[in-house]
Motif scaffolding. Structure first.
Motif, PDB file in Angstrom:
ATOM      1  N   SER A 276      43.742  62.489   1.700  1.00  0.00           N
ATOM      2  CA  SER A 276      43.318  61.140   2.069  1.00  0.00           C
ATOM      3  C   SER A 276      42.283  61.142   3.187  1.00  0.00           C
ATOM      4  CB  SER A 276      44.531  60.305   2.503  1.00  0.00           C
ATOM      5  OG  SER A 276      45.024  60.726   3.769  1.00  0.00           O
ATOM      6  N   LEU A 277      42.092  62.297   3.835  1.00  0.00           N
ATOM      7  CA  LEU A 277      41.090  62.409   4.905  1.00  0.00           C
ATOM      8  C   LEU A 277      39.739  62.785   4.306  1.00  0.00           C
ATOM      9  CD1 LEU A 277      43.246  64.407   7.481  1.00  0.00           C
ATOM     10  CD2 LEU A 277      42.531  62.016   7.696  1.00  0.00           C
ATOM     11  N   PRO A 278      38.669  62.246   4.829  1.00  0.00           N
ATOM     12  CA  PRO A 278      37.344  62.602   4.310  1.00  0.00           C
ATOM     13  C   PRO A 278      37.073  64.096   4.463  1.00  0.00           C
ATOM     14  CG  PRO A 278      37.223  60.659   5.718  1.00  0.00           C
ATOM     15  CD  PRO A 278      38.598  61.222   5.877  1.00  0.00           C
ATOM     16  N   PRO A 279      36.504  64.749   3.456  1.00  0.00           N
ATOM     17  CA  PRO A 279      36.180  66.182   3.562  1.00  0.00           C
ATOM     18  C   PRO A 279      35.266  66.459   4.747  1.00  0.00           C
ATOM     19  CG  PRO A 279      35.968  65.422   1.296  1.00  0.00           C
ATOM     20  CD  PRO A 279      36.173  64.194   2.133  1.00  0.00           C
ATOM     21  N   ILE A 374      40.098  41.067  -2.152  1.00  0.00           N
ATOM     22  CA  ILE A 374      40.076  41.887  -0.926  1.00  0.00           C
ATOM     23  C   ILE A 374      40.844  43.190  -1.144  1.00  0.00           C
ATOM     24  CG2 ILE A 374      40.877  42.004   1.465  1.00  0.00           C
ATOM     25  CD1 ILE A 374      40.360  38.998   1.667  1.00  0.00           C
ATOM     26  N   MET A 375      42.013  43.096  -1.817  1.00  0.00           N
ATOM     27  CA  MET A 375      42.819  44.288  -2.063  1.00  0.00           C
ATOM     28  C   MET A 375      42.066  45.287  -2.934  1.00  0.00           C
ATOM     29  SD  MET A 375      46.484  44.598  -3.998  1.00  0.00           S
ATOM     30  CE  MET A 375      45.716  44.055  -5.539  1.00  0.00           C
ATOM     31  N   GLU A 376      41.426  44.807  -3.997  1.00  0.00           N
ATOM     32  CA  GLU A 376      40.717  45.717  -4.894  1.00  0.00           C
ATOM     33  C   GLU A 376      39.508  46.350  -4.221  1.00  0.00           C
ATOM     34  OE1 GLU A 376      39.785  43.618  -8.448  1.00  0.00           O
ATOM     35  OE2 GLU A 376      41.853  43.620  -9.188  1.00  0.00           O
ATOM     36  N   ILE A 377      38.746  45.521  -3.476  1.00  0.00           N
ATOM     37  CA  ILE A 377      37.565  46.066  -2.793  1.00  0.00           C
ATOM     38  C   ILE A 377      37.986  47.092  -1.738  1.00  0.00           C
ATOM     39  CG2 ILE A 377      35.618  45.501  -1.301  1.00  0.00           C
ATOM     40  CD1 ILE A 377      35.510  42.747  -2.682  1.00  0.00           C
ATOM     41  N   GLY A 378      39.049  46.784  -0.968  1.00  0.00           N
ATOM     42  CA  GLY A 378      39.522  47.708   0.063  1.00  0.00           C
ATOM     43  C   GLY A 378      40.005  49.022  -0.527  1.00  0.00           C
ATOM     44  N   THR A 379      40.715  48.936  -1.646  1.00  0.00           N
ATOM     45  CA  THR A 379      41.203  50.161  -2.297  1.00  0.00           C
ATOM     46  C   THR A 379      40.041  50.974  -2.842  1.00  0.00           C
ATOM     47  OG1 THR A 379      43.234  48.995  -2.915  1.00  0.00           O
ATOM     48  CG2 THR A 379      42.756  51.064  -4.058  1.00  0.00           C
ATOM     49  N   ALA A 380      39.060  50.297  -3.431  1.00  0.00           N
ATOM     50  CA  ALA A 380      37.892  51.007  -3.959  1.00  0.00           C
ATOM     51  C   ALA A 380      37.120  51.696  -2.840  1.00  0.00           C
ATOM     52  CB  ALA A 380      36.994  50.023  -4.701  1.00  0.00           C
ATOM     53  N   LEU A 381      36.967  51.019  -1.706  1.00  0.00           N
ATOM     54  CA  LEU A 381      36.294  51.636  -0.558  1.00  0.00           C
ATOM     55  C   LEU A 381      37.035  52.871  -0.071  1.00  0.00           C
ATOM     56  CD1 LEU A 381      35.053  48.824   1.850  1.00  0.00           C
ATOM     57  CD2 LEU A 381      33.679  50.579   0.722  1.00  0.00           C
ATOM     58  N   ARG A 382      38.375  52.768  -0.040  1.00  0.00           N
ATOM     59  CA  ARG A 382      39.188  53.912   0.387  1.00  0.00           C
ATOM     60  C   ARG A 382      38.988  55.076  -0.567  1.00  0.00           C
ATOM     61  NH1 ARG A 382      41.962  55.453   4.950  1.00  0.00           N
ATOM     62  NH2 ARG A 382      42.743  53.323   5.180  1.00  0.00           N
ATOM     63  N   ALA A 383      38.987  54.804  -1.862  1.00  0.00           N
ATOM     64  CA  ALA A 383      38.784  55.861  -2.852  1.00  0.00           C
ATOM     65  C   ALA A 383      37.418  56.505  -2.677  1.00  0.00           C
ATOM     66  CB  ALA A 383      38.937  55.301  -4.263  1.00  0.00           C
ATOM     67  N   LEU A 384      36.408  55.694  -2.379  1.00  0.00           N
ATOM     68  CA  LEU A 384      35.064  56.225  -2.202  1.00  0.00           C
ATOM     69  C   LEU A 384      34.964  57.116  -0.968  1.00  0.00           C
ATOM     70  CD1 LEU A 384      32.387  55.872  -3.739  1.00  0.00           C
ATOM     71  CD2 LEU A 384      31.740  54.168  -2.032  1.00  0.00           C
ATOM     72  N   SER A 385      35.704  56.778   0.084  1.00  0.00           N
ATOM     73  CA  SER A 385      35.671  57.609   1.296  1.00  0.00           C
ATOM     74  C   SER A 385      36.415  58.916   1.101  1.00  0.00           C
ATOM     75  CB  SER A 385      36.267  56.836   2.482  1.00  0.00           C
ATOM     76  OG  SER A 385      37.654  56.622   2.302  1.00  0.00           O
ATOM     77  N   ILE A 386      37.471  58.896   0.263  1.00  0.00           N
ATOM     78  CA  ILE A 386      38.242  60.112   0.014  1.00  0.00           C
ATOM     79  C   ILE A 386      37.515  61.021  -0.964  1.00  0.00           C
ATOM     80  CG2 ILE A 386      40.400  61.004  -0.968  1.00  0.00           C
ATOM     81  CD1 ILE A 386      41.789  58.530   0.125  1.00  0.00           C
ATOM     82  N   PHE A 387      36.838  60.427  -1.935  1.00  0.00           N
ATOM     83  CA  PHE A 387      36.124  61.200  -2.954  1.00  0.00           C
ATOM     84  C   PHE A 387      34.633  60.845  -2.915  1.00  0.00           C
ATOM     85  CE2 PHE A 387      40.394  60.132  -4.654  1.00  0.00           C
ATOM     86  CZ  PHE A 387      40.963  61.401  -4.572  1.00  0.00           C
ATOM     87  N   PRO A 388      33.955  61.145  -1.809  1.00  0.00           N
ATOM     88  CA  PRO A 388      32.553  60.701  -1.646  1.00  0.00           C
ATOM     89  C   PRO A 388      31.596  61.347  -2.639  1.00  0.00           C
ATOM     90  CG  PRO A 388      33.146  62.251   0.082  1.00  0.00           C
ATOM     91  CD  PRO A 388      34.417  61.933  -0.661  1.00  0.00           C
TER      92      PRO A 388
END
Length: 400
Positions: A276-279, A374-388
């Motif tokens: 879950s942490l950015p590489p 808001i929930m979907e956008i926040g989750t998508a942003l989190r996924a993008l930060s974990i898997f940039p």
């Protein structure tokens, strides 16, 4: 090795001492038992075994001094190996040998009246002492090294079995060897190694042991993983403190759990927390610190699919424009939806932020007021930060 130059006088004296050998052996054993409590308590060898060992060693020494045979170190080698296997301390072994050879030397000096003979006797006996000490020490250390390697190999295999999910029957043996309570409370740590084969948390096991915390660790090509026993209420804080002192990469920690049998599941959660942490970051997170991040990291394919589905209009924009809008959106979430805080984070006017947010919602076709959006956008942003690395890839193919 020192070979004794057996002179006729030395051989004659050795033959005379040989006649007193039973008394010499008896006195040597008595002195060892009196001066060395470890032998007196028979901690490693029985008194009978000690007597047999002294008899053999003194017999070899006297035969060597008589010139009957060259120095024979096989008995010292065998003794060093046997005592290492029994766990006897090396300094005590060397001291016992010194007592024995000192007794032999005293017997010779009582029969010696000539200074030259005394020098020859002393030189010969202490040369033998050096040879015996060298043979004993080498054998002892070689055996100790082999035993330690065997123990480490077994320990490593048991740690691997623990993380793989052992059967209930083998857990008893694992708990005993690793000094972990079967029904204790634990956390699992997964630390990203800086390079192949290098520990991410150097000396962590010994550092935890200094704080009276038992643990067991295993090094894999990409991770250093360990299970840590929480033996007192403040243990979690101690673990975090120690790990933060020397973090070189991402570190994931499982939730606290009870029962050694749940270690395999805890390892999975620790790895999810790490993911879950950015590489490329050097930080630590516990799974229950960010349940959403854990959820996203535990389902990479679905999370990437969500990120592309929700954020694709932004991802398709030209580079600089895309980056500015994504950074603004991320700052808005980190600022808990406050335009003022977002402007402070982005070093620009609040009206500029409002304009960008309007552009974002127009592109996405979603609002920043609807909880579901808001929930979907926040989750998508989190996924993008974990898997940039997936941001610039085509969206994952949908199943036919």
């Amino acid at each position: 090795m020192h070979f004794v130059d057996t002179q006729p006088a030395l051989a004659r004296l050795a033959a005379e001492v040989e006649r007193h050998k039973p008394e010499l052996i008896k006195n040597t054993v008595a002195q060892i038992l009196e001066e060395m409590p470890v032998y007196g308590r028979a901690e490693f060898v029985s008194h009978d075994e000690l007597s047999r060992s002294v008899t053999v060693n003194i017999s070899v020494v006297l035969r060597t001094l008589r010139g009957v045979e060259p120095p024979d170190m096989s008995q010292a080698t065998a003794t060093g190996r046997a005592r290492a296997e029994q766990g006897a301390p090396l300094p005590e072994l060397l001291r016992a040998y010194r007592i024995g050879l000192t007794q032999v030397w005293l017997e010779f000096t009582e029969l010696t009246r000539d200074t030259a003979e005394l020098v020859a006797v002393t030189t010969a006996i202490w040369a033998l002492m050096d040879d015996y000490a060298e043979a004993l020490t080498t054998s002892y250390r070689d055996t100790t090294a082999s035993l330690m390697l065997a123990h480490q190999n077994r320990r490593s295999a048991l740690v691997e079995a623990l993380f793989a999910g052992s059967s209930e029957g083998s857990l008893w043996d694992i708990a005993r060897v690793l000094d972990l309570s079967l029904d204790g409370t634990f956390v699992v740590v997964a630390a990203e190694t800086p390079v192949l084969g290098q520990e991410a948390l150097p000396r962590i096991e010994s550092r935890l042991r200094e704080r009276c915390l038992a643990s067991a660790w295993r090094l894999t090509p990409d991770l250093q993983v360990g299970v840590v026993s929480l033996r007192h209420p403040g243990a979690s804080a101690v673990i975090v403190e120690l790990m933060r002192q020397d973090i070189s990469g991402r570190v994931g920690v499982s939730p606290v759990y009870t029962g050694l049998g749940h270690t395999a599941r805890a390892l999975h959660l620790a790895r999810v927390a790490l993911s879950s942490l950015p590489p490329g970051t050097a930080s630590m997170v516990q799974f229950n610190d960010s349940p959403l991040a854990g959820l996203v990291a535990s389902a990479p394919e679905a999370s990437v699919q969500l990120a592309h589905q929700v954020l694709r209009p932004l991802l398709d924009l030209p580079g600089e424009e895309r980056n500015v809008l994504l950074l603004t959106l991320r700052a808005w979430f980190e600022g808990q939806g406050s335009t003022k805080l977002t402007a402070q984070r982005m070093f620009c006017h609040p009206n500029t932020i409002r304009h960008r947010l309007k552009r974002i919602t127009d592109e996405l076709g979603r609002t920043l007021t609807d909880p579901a959006d808001i929930m979907e956008i926040g989750t998508a942003l989190r996924a993008l930060s974990i898997f940039p690395d997936t941001a610039h890839l085509p969206p994952p193919a949908r199943p036919a």
